[in-house]
Design an enzyme around this catalytic site. Structure first.
Site, PDB file in Angstrom:
ATOM      1  CG  ASP A  88     -17.241  -8.290 -12.182  1.00 54.15           C
ATOM      2  OD1 ASP A  88     -16.749  -8.949 -11.126  1.00 54.15           O
ATOM      3  OD2 ASP A  88     -17.404  -7.097 -12.100  1.00 54.15           O
TER       4      ASP A  88
ATOM      5  CG  HIS B 265     -16.198  -4.648  -9.264  1.00 58.14           C
ATOM      6  ND1 HIS B 265     -15.972  -6.217  -9.787  1.00 58.14           N
ATOM      7  CD2 HIS B 265     -15.255  -4.716  -8.253  1.00 58.14           C
ATOM      8  CE1 HIS B 265     -15.088  -6.752  -9.347  1.00 58.14           C
ATOM      9  NE2 HIS B 265     -14.363  -5.869  -8.491  1.00 58.14           N
TER      10      HIS B 265
HETATM   11  N1  LIG Z   1     -11.592  -3.979  -9.692  1.00 63.22           N
HETATM   12  C1  LIG Z   1     -11.637  -5.463  -9.197  1.00 63.22           C
HETATM   13  O1  LIG Z   1     -12.005  -6.085  -9.875  1.00 63.22           O
HETATM   14  C2  LIG Z   1     -10.733  -5.680  -8.115  1.00 63.22           C
HETATM   15  C3  LIG Z   1     -10.053  -6.912  -7.903  1.00 63.22           C
HETATM   16  C4  LIG Z   1      -9.301  -7.252  -6.967  1.00 63.22           C
HETATM   17  C5  LIG Z   1      -9.071  -6.158  -5.946  1.00 63.22           C
HETATM   18  N2  LIG Z   1      -9.427  -4.938  -6.314  1.00 63.22           N
HETATM   19  C6  LIG Z   1      -9.165  -3.842  -5.407  1.00 63.22           C
HETATM   20  O2  LIG Z   1      -7.702  -3.549  -5.567  1.00 63.22           O
HETATM   21  C7  LIG Z   1      -7.068  -2.872  -4.601  1.00 63.22           C
HETATM   22  C8  LIG Z   1      -5.609  -3.375  -4.264  1.00 63.22           C
HETATM   23  O3  LIG Z   1      -5.584  -4.661  -4.013  1.00 63.22           O
HETATM   24  P1  LIG Z   1      -4.290  -5.535  -3.742  1.00 63.22           P
HETATM   25  O4  LIG Z   1      -4.766  -6.989  -3.199  1.00 63.22           O
HETATM   26  O5  LIG Z   1      -3.255  -5.383  -4.628  1.00 63.22           O
HETATM   27  O6  LIG Z   1      -3.639  -4.752  -2.318  1.00 63.22           O
HETATM   28  P2  LIG Z   1      -2.207  -4.827  -1.850  1.00 63.22           P
HETATM   29  O7  LIG Z   1      -2.393  -4.173  -0.206  1.00 63.22           O
HETATM   30  O8  LIG Z   1      -1.641  -6.085  -1.951  1.00 63.22           O
HETATM   31  O9  LIG Z   1      -1.893  -3.492  -2.376  1.00 63.22           O
HETATM   32  C9  LIG Z   1      -2.256  -2.206  -2.420  1.00 63.22           C
HETATM   33  C10 LIG Z   1      -0.846  -1.297  -2.702  1.00 63.22           C
HETATM   34  O10 LIG Z   1      -1.313  -0.129  -2.810  1.00 63.22           O
HETATM   35  C11 LIG Z   1      -0.383   0.670  -2.062  1.00 63.22           C
HETATM   36  N3  LIG Z   1      -0.762   1.901  -1.667  1.00 63.22           N
HETATM   37  C12 LIG Z   1      -1.457   2.480  -0.420  1.00 63.22           C
HETATM   38  N4  LIG Z   1      -1.615   3.759  -0.383  1.00 63.22           N
HETATM   39  C13 LIG Z   1      -1.094   4.383  -1.484  1.00 63.22           C
HETATM   40  C14 LIG Z   1      -0.888   5.283  -1.975  1.00 63.22           C
HETATM   41  N5  LIG Z   1      -1.481   6.451  -1.560  1.00 63.22           N
HETATM   42  N6  LIG Z   1      -0.319   5.625  -3.537  1.00 63.22           N
HETATM   43  C15 LIG Z   1       0.225   4.497  -4.074  1.00 63.22           C
HETATM   44  N7  LIG Z   1       0.017   3.364  -3.674  1.00 63.22           N
HETATM   45  C16 LIG Z   1      -0.624   3.219  -2.316  1.00 63.22           C
HETATM   46  C17 LIG Z   1       0.106  -0.179  -0.917  1.00 63.22           C
HETATM   47  O11 LIG Z   1       1.544   0.302  -0.527  1.00 63.22           O
HETATM   48  C18 LIG Z   1       0.198  -1.692  -1.746  1.00 63.22           C
HETATM   49  O12 LIG Z   1       1.532  -1.832  -2.312  1.00 63.22           O
HETATM   50  C19 LIG Z   1      -7.880  -3.124  -3.290  1.00 63.22           C
HETATM   51  O13 LIG Z   1      -8.787  -2.055  -3.203  1.00 63.22           O
HETATM   52  C20 LIG Z   1      -8.881  -4.335  -3.771  1.00 63.22           C
HETATM   53  O14 LIG Z   1     -10.285  -4.302  -3.240  1.00 63.22           O
HETATM   54  C21 LIG Z   1     -10.253  -4.553  -7.335  1.00 63.22           C
HETATM   55  O1  LIG Z   2     -13.785  -9.153  -3.655  1.00 61.83           O
HETATM   56  C1  LIG Z   2     -12.750  -8.271  -3.769  1.00 61.83           C
HETATM   57  O2  LIG Z   2     -12.811  -7.642  -2.826  1.00 61.83           O
HETATM   58  C2  LIG Z   2     -11.929  -8.123  -4.544  1.00 61.83           C
HETATM   59  C3  LIG Z   2     -12.555  -7.769  -6.106  1.00 61.83           C
HETATM   60  O3  LIG Z   2     -13.168  -6.808  -6.334  1.00 61.83           O
HETATM   61  C4  LIG Z   2     -12.847  -8.855  -6.841  1.00 61.83           C
HETATM   62  O4  LIG Z   2     -13.937  -9.082  -7.334  1.00 61.83           O
HETATM   63  O5  LIG Z   2     -12.178 -10.142  -6.455  1.00 61.83           O
END
Ligand SMILES: NC(=O)c1ccc[n+]([C@@H]2O[C@H](COP(=O)([O-])OP(=O)(O)OC[C@H]3O[C@@H](n4cnc5c(N)ncnc54)[C@H](O)[C@@H]3O)[C@@H](O)[C@H]2O)c1
Ligand SMILES: O=C(O)C[C@H](O)C(=O)O
Length: 330
Positions: free
Chosen positions: A150, A177
């Site tokens: 953010d 967030h």
């Molecule tokens: N905080 C933020 O600003 C922010 C920003 C973007 C995404 N996110 C979040 O981050 C998360 C991951 O996003 P992504 O795009 O990398 O998803 P993705 O599906 O590409 O990757 C997620 C990974 O987690 C793994 N996984 C699933 N269960 C698991 C477990 N029990 N133990 C270990 N690994 C496990 C999967 O195998 C996969 O490799 C989502 O929840 C998304 O919403 C948060």
């Molecule tokens: O928007 C989402 O679901 C992923 C992440 O929290 C973001 O802000 O990009």
């Protein structure tokens, strides 16, 4: 010697985040955990000629060895959004993933700094805190919700509008967030409010609050922000490492339990009341994680008007995470 473990290391965020962490000379051991594919990701990264050792661990039976002795655990494990979903819609799947990873950390690396990326962050951070409480190892100074994306978005969008180099634009983003809980304090950005009309401020605030949706929509079913999140996650984790282990003074906004610094949180509570235990605030990082919570600062009347909506939504998100662990058998 600093060991950093990435849980979810084979994912869309996990892989580029691990690549960025591999470039840091501050990390001596990069441990990659996922339920799939980490041996390959680790083998690949291990050929990069930086000093850290890289190990790959796959599946629950290798979770203990992955996490044991970690100084920092970064968690981007779990499912991302598809168009039309809210972050809260991810709770059903991600809550138990985060709970189980937190349980392993509480057992095998109870002193680790926990950096939680998995959504919904507003709820997953309370989940980690409650798990640590159940295991008797809770220290609110060591658990962080990573809201750095953010802040990165705020710098980029505001910098674009005022014609400043984005990385020089420092905008506090407080709250939570998700959508309306994301509160960018543009009135405090030097030089910004003078250059922007009230309409522009409203518009860019909304863009920062819903920047995640912009990416989800553009990816059209293929997930949410991964590369910008990897950048933001690496920035936060490396800043924490610098502050905790190498004595650097660093302030970052991050979503923490306000008990992490009861005295410092007084200022936040004056603004948001006593109802919320968690809020993203400017935090001075140091050897114990949260060294102090710094004042949010003064708000414009527009910013003040955003707070009440944020508080109501956050309250529900926090209770959902807390209740989930209370109802879980651990
Ligand atoms: N905080 C933020 O600003 C922010 C920003 C973007 C995404 N996110 C979040 O981050 C998360 C991951 O996003 P992504 O795009 O990398 O998803 P993705 O599906 O590409 O990757 C997620 C990974 O987690 C793994 N996984 C699933 N269960 C698991 C477990 N029990 N133990 C270990 N690994 C496990 C999967 O195998 C996969 O490799 C989502 O929840 C998304 O919403 C948060
Ligand atoms: O928007 C989402 O679901 C992923 C992440 O929290 C973001 O802000 O990009």
């Amino acid at each position: 010697m600093v060991k950093v473990t990435v849980c979810g290391a084979a994912g869309g965020i996990g892989q580029p985040l691990s690549l960025l962490l591999k470039q840091s000379p501050r990390i001596s051991h990069l441990s990659l955990y996922d339920i799939v594919n980490t041996p390959g990701v680790a083998a690949d990264l291990s050929h990069i000629n930086t000093q850290s050792k890289v190990t790959g661990h796959v599946g629950n039976e290798q979770l203990k060895e992955a996490i044991e002795g970690s100084d920092v655990v970064v968690i981007p494990a779990g499912v991302p959004r598809k168009p039309g979903m809210t972050r809260d819609d991810l709770f059903k799947i991600n809550a138990s993933i985060v709970r189980d990873l937190a349980t392993a950390a509480a057992k095998y690396a109870p002193k680790a700094f926990m950096c939680i990326i998995s959504n919904p962050v507003n709820s997953t951070v309370p989940i980690v805190a409650e798990v640590f409480k159940k295991h008797g190892v809770y220290d609110p100074r060591r658990i962080f919700g990573v809201t750095t994306l953010d802040i990165v978005r705020a710098s980029t969008f505001i910098g674009g509008l005022i014609g400043a180099e984005p990385s020089t634009v420092a905008c506090k983003v407080v709250g939570g967030h998700s959508g309306h809980t994301i509160l960018p304090l543009i009135s405090q950005v030097p030089g910004a409010s003078g250059k922007l009309t009230p309409e522009q401020i409203e518009k860019v605030t909304n863009r920062i609050q819903f920047g995640g949706d912009e990416v989800v929509k553009a990816k059209n079913g293929a997930g949410s922000a991964t590369l910008s999140m990897a950048y933001a996650g690496a920035r936060f984790a490396l800043n924490l490492v610098e502050a905790a282990f190498f004595g650097k003074s660093i302030v970052e906004c991050t979503y923490v339990q306000l008990d992490a610094d009861k005295q410092g949180a007084q200022d936040t509570k004056r603004v948001i009341g006593n109802e919320l235990q968690y809020f993203s605030v400017p935090v001075a990082l140091g050897p114990n994680g949260v060294e102090s919570i710094l004042p949010i600062g003064s708000l414009s009347s527009f910013e003040q008007s955003l707070f009440s909506k944020a508080v109501a939504e956050l309250k529900g998100n926090i209770a959902k995470g807390t209740n989930f662990v209370a109802e879980s058998k651990l």
